[in-house]
Scaffold this active site. Structure first.
Site, PDB file in Angstrom:
ATOM      1  N   ASN A   9     -27.696 -29.075  35.166  1.00 29.19           N
ATOM      2  CA  ASN A   9     -27.573 -30.494  34.349  1.00 29.19           C
ATOM      3  C   ASN A   9     -25.936 -30.970  34.940  1.00 29.19           C
ATOM      4  O   ASN A   9     -25.034 -30.221  33.868  1.00 29.19           O
ATOM      5  CB  ASN A   9     -28.178 -30.267  33.189  1.00 29.19           C
ATOM      6  CG  ASN A   9     -27.529 -31.213  32.250  1.00 29.19           C
ATOM      7  OD1 ASN A   9     -27.396 -32.805  32.659  1.00 29.19           O
ATOM      8  ND2 ASN A   9     -26.952 -31.642  30.709  1.00 29.19           N
ATOM      9  N   TRP A  10     -25.956 -31.884  35.632  1.00 28.11           N
ATOM     10  CA  TRP A  10     -24.606 -31.936  36.031  1.00 28.11           C
ATOM     11  C   TRP A  10     -24.202 -32.872  35.088  1.00 28.11           C
ATOM     12  O   TRP A  10     -22.642 -32.945  35.063  1.00 28.11           O
ATOM     13  CB  TRP A  10     -24.575 -32.890  36.907  1.00 28.11           C
ATOM     14  CG  TRP A  10     -24.620 -31.637  38.584  1.00 28.11           C
ATOM     15  CD1 TRP A  10     -24.890 -30.226  38.325  1.00 28.11           C
ATOM     16  CD2 TRP A  10     -23.779 -31.902  39.483  1.00 28.11           C
ATOM     17  NE1 TRP A  10     -24.879 -29.980  39.679  1.00 28.11           N
ATOM     18  CE2 TRP A  10     -24.005 -30.453  40.233  1.00 28.11           C
ATOM     19  CE3 TRP A  10     -23.075 -32.546  40.692  1.00 28.11           C
ATOM     20  CZ2 TRP A  10     -23.367 -30.766  41.659  1.00 28.11           C
ATOM     21  CZ3 TRP A  10     -22.319 -32.816  41.488  1.00 28.11           C
ATOM     22  CH2 TRP A  10     -22.816 -31.783  42.519  1.00 28.11           C
ATOM     23  N   LYS A  11     -24.349 -33.221  34.228  1.00 23.13           N
ATOM     24  CA  LYS A  11     -24.001 -34.614  32.509  1.00 23.13           C
ATOM     25  C   LYS A  11     -23.235 -35.489  33.790  1.00 23.13           C
ATOM     26  O   LYS A  11     -23.490 -35.917  34.732  1.00 23.13           O
ATOM     27  CB  LYS A  11     -23.028 -33.094  31.909  1.00 23.13           C
ATOM     28  CG  LYS A  11     -24.033 -32.335  31.468  1.00 23.13           C
ATOM     29  CD  LYS A  11     -23.326 -31.610  30.326  1.00 23.13           C
ATOM     30  CE  LYS A  11     -24.581 -30.809  30.464  1.00 23.13           C
ATOM     31  NZ  LYS A  11     -23.404 -29.385  28.790  1.00 23.13           N
ATOM     32  N   HIS A  91     -31.905 -33.696  25.138  1.00 25.06           N
ATOM     33  CA  HIS A  91     -30.738 -32.780  24.623  1.00 25.06           C
ATOM     34  C   HIS A  91     -29.525 -33.504  23.700  1.00 25.06           C
ATOM     35  O   HIS A  91     -29.496 -34.290  23.400  1.00 25.06           O
ATOM     36  CB  HIS A  91     -29.847 -33.565  26.547  1.00 25.06           C
ATOM     37  CG  HIS A  91     -28.327 -32.887  26.534  1.00 25.06           C
ATOM     38  ND1 HIS A  91     -27.243 -32.448  25.702  1.00 25.06           N
ATOM     39  CD2 HIS A  91     -28.834 -30.748  27.746  1.00 25.06           C
ATOM     40  CE1 HIS A  91     -26.778 -30.888  26.491  1.00 25.06           C
ATOM     41  NE2 HIS A  91     -27.591 -29.966  27.837  1.00 25.06           N
ATOM     42  N   GLU A  93     -26.710 -33.861  23.185  1.00 28.79           N
ATOM     43  CA  GLU A  93     -26.076 -34.036  23.809  1.00 28.79           C
ATOM     44  C   GLU A  93     -26.599 -35.721  23.073  1.00 28.79           C
ATOM     45  O   GLU A  93     -25.492 -36.502  22.885  1.00 28.79           O
ATOM     46  CB  GLU A  93     -25.024 -33.999  24.256  1.00 28.79           C
ATOM     47  CG  GLU A  93     -24.232 -33.324  24.794  1.00 28.79           C
ATOM     48  CD  GLU A  93     -24.144 -32.497  26.111  1.00 28.79           C
ATOM     49  OE1 GLU A  93     -24.024 -32.980  27.385  1.00 28.79           O
ATOM     50  OE2 GLU A  93     -23.317 -31.002  26.378  1.00 28.79           O
ATOM     51  N   GLU A 158     -32.463 -24.528  24.033  1.00 30.83           N
ATOM     52  CA  GLU A 158     -30.372 -24.705  24.194  1.00 30.83           C
ATOM     53  C   GLU A 158     -29.940 -24.731  23.091  1.00 30.83           C
ATOM     54  O   GLU A 158     -30.250 -26.173  22.043  1.00 30.83           O
ATOM     55  CB  GLU A 158     -30.512 -26.255  24.629  1.00 30.83           C
ATOM     56  CG  GLU A 158     -30.921 -25.921  26.065  1.00 30.83           C
ATOM     57  CD  GLU A 158     -30.033 -26.950  27.296  1.00 30.83           C
ATOM     58  OE1 GLU A 158     -29.186 -26.386  27.847  1.00 30.83           O
ATOM     59  OE2 GLU A 158     -29.727 -28.255  26.883  1.00 30.83           O
ATOM     60  N   GLY A 164     -22.163 -25.175  26.947  1.00 31.91           N
ATOM     61  CA  GLY A 164     -20.745 -24.820  27.246  1.00 31.91           C
ATOM     62  C   GLY A 164     -19.260 -24.534  26.373  1.00 31.91           C
ATOM     63  O   GLY A 164     -18.233 -25.097  26.683  1.00 31.91           O
ATOM     64  N   SER A 203     -24.226 -21.519  28.532  1.00 27.83           N
ATOM     65  CA  SER A 203     -23.410 -20.576  28.811  1.00 27.83           C
ATOM     66  C   SER A 203     -24.316 -20.110  29.690  1.00 27.83           C
ATOM     67  O   SER A 203     -23.926 -18.042  29.861  1.00 27.83           O
ATOM     68  CB  SER A 203     -22.867 -19.660  27.772  1.00 27.83           C
ATOM     69  OG  SER A 203     -21.909 -20.713  27.234  1.00 27.83           O
ATOM     70  N   GLY A 224     -26.169 -26.305  32.911  1.00 26.25           N
ATOM     71  CA  GLY A 224     -25.134 -26.491  32.922  1.00 26.25           C
ATOM     72  C   GLY A 224     -23.239 -26.796  33.776  1.00 26.25           C
ATOM     73  O   GLY A 224     -23.548 -26.496  34.969  1.00 26.25           O
TER      74      GLY A 224
HETATM   75  P1  PGA Z   1     -23.462 -24.931  29.970  1.00 26.61           P
HETATM   76  O1  PGA Z   1     -24.213 -26.615  29.597  1.00 26.61           O
HETATM   77  O2  PGA Z   1     -24.639 -24.312  31.077  1.00 26.61           O
HETATM   78  O3  PGA Z   1     -22.635 -25.650  30.123  1.00 26.61           O
HETATM   79  O4  PGA Z   1     -23.336 -24.078  28.641  1.00 26.61           O
HETATM   80  C1  PGA Z   1     -25.849 -27.208  29.703  1.00 26.61           C
HETATM   81  C2  PGA Z   1     -26.708 -27.521  28.723  1.00 26.61           C
HETATM   82  O5  PGA Z   1     -26.456 -28.960  28.476  1.00 26.61           O
HETATM   83  O6  PGA Z   1     -27.913 -28.261  29.352  1.00 26.61           O
END
Ligand code: PGA
Length: 243
Positions: A9-11, A91, A93, A158, A164, A203, A224
């Protein structure tokens, strides 16, 4: 048997210059025995989907309607039109930043399926919810509220506090949630529920992937930060293939 899957997931990261990184991932995935999905930002979807290799492309979100007056949004059909086969929905976010409810996530998942995309449905508790002993209750409620009628989905657990942050739940904590998700998927879909891939996300890095993939009912990862570089993403895929 659930498929082994690593999804990136590149966001909101990356420009045209990043296509070389996606190409490096795509070229190598065919030599690694697990499925690879990359979800770049929308403006890179079309080009990424045309790179040679075994990398499937996905969107990071979609609108629940097929078309219409929704400025700035993208529909599942439009993602499919770019060459995507998957889309992340729910997600944290988006659940947190855009107040997306379980029922909206469910509507997005249904829209994805209608356009031939497989939704990657994200679930996860906050730090406060875990501290209050409510993690399992929250995640299972999100699952019931967000699941479409069709078992052609991927689930990603998640925990919000692990995204993150470099923090990862203990093996026992991941095991407890993934076991409960598997049981509930079986209750809802019967035998088809046994074949749904349940990914862990938060993470995941080359250094912890092996330990996470050794857990029963962890069928892969949603990654991510470590998906942005082929040198991090590919070792995670190798760990899954060897698990
Ligand atoms: P991260 O993000 O691997 O940077 O913790 C995971 C995600 O949000 O899908």
């Amino acid at each position: 048997m659930p498929q082994k899957i690593v999804a990136g997931n590149w966001k909101m990261n990356g420009t045209q210059a990043s296509l070389s990184e996606i190409q490096a991932i795509a070229e190598t995935t065919q030599d690694i025995h697990c499925s690879a999905i990359l979800c770049p930002p929308a403006h890179l979807l079309h080009s990424a989907a045309r790179l040679p290799g075994q990398l499937a492309i996905g969107g990071q979100n979609c609108h629940h309607a097929p078309s219409g007056a929704f400025t700035g949004d993208i529909s599942a059909e439009q993602l499919a039109d770019c060459g995507a086969f998957y889309v992340i929905v729910g997600h944290s976010e988006r659940r947190e930043g855009y107040s997306e409810s379980d029922s909206l996530v469910r509507a997005k998942a249904q829209a994805a399926l209608k356009s031939g995309l497989t939704p990657i449905i994200c679930l996860g508790e906050s730090q406060e919810q875990r501290a209050a002993g409510k993690a399992l209750e929250i995640v299972l409620a999100q699952l019931s509220g967000s699941l479409p009628d069709d078992p052609q989905v991927i689930i990603a657990y998640e925990p919000i506090w692990a995204i993150g942050t470099g923090l990862v739940p203990s093996v026992a904590e991941i095991t407890e949630v993934h076991d409960a998700l598997r049981t509930q998927l079986y209750t809802i879909f019967g035998a088809a529920g046994q074949d749904i891939s349940i990914l862990y996300g938060g993470s995941v890095k080359p250094s912890n992937a092996q330990e996470i993939f050794a857990i029963t009912h962890v069928n892969g990862a949603l990654v991510g930060g470590a998906s942005l570089k082929a040198e991090d993403f590919l070792p995670i895929m190798r760990s899954l293939a060897e698990s």
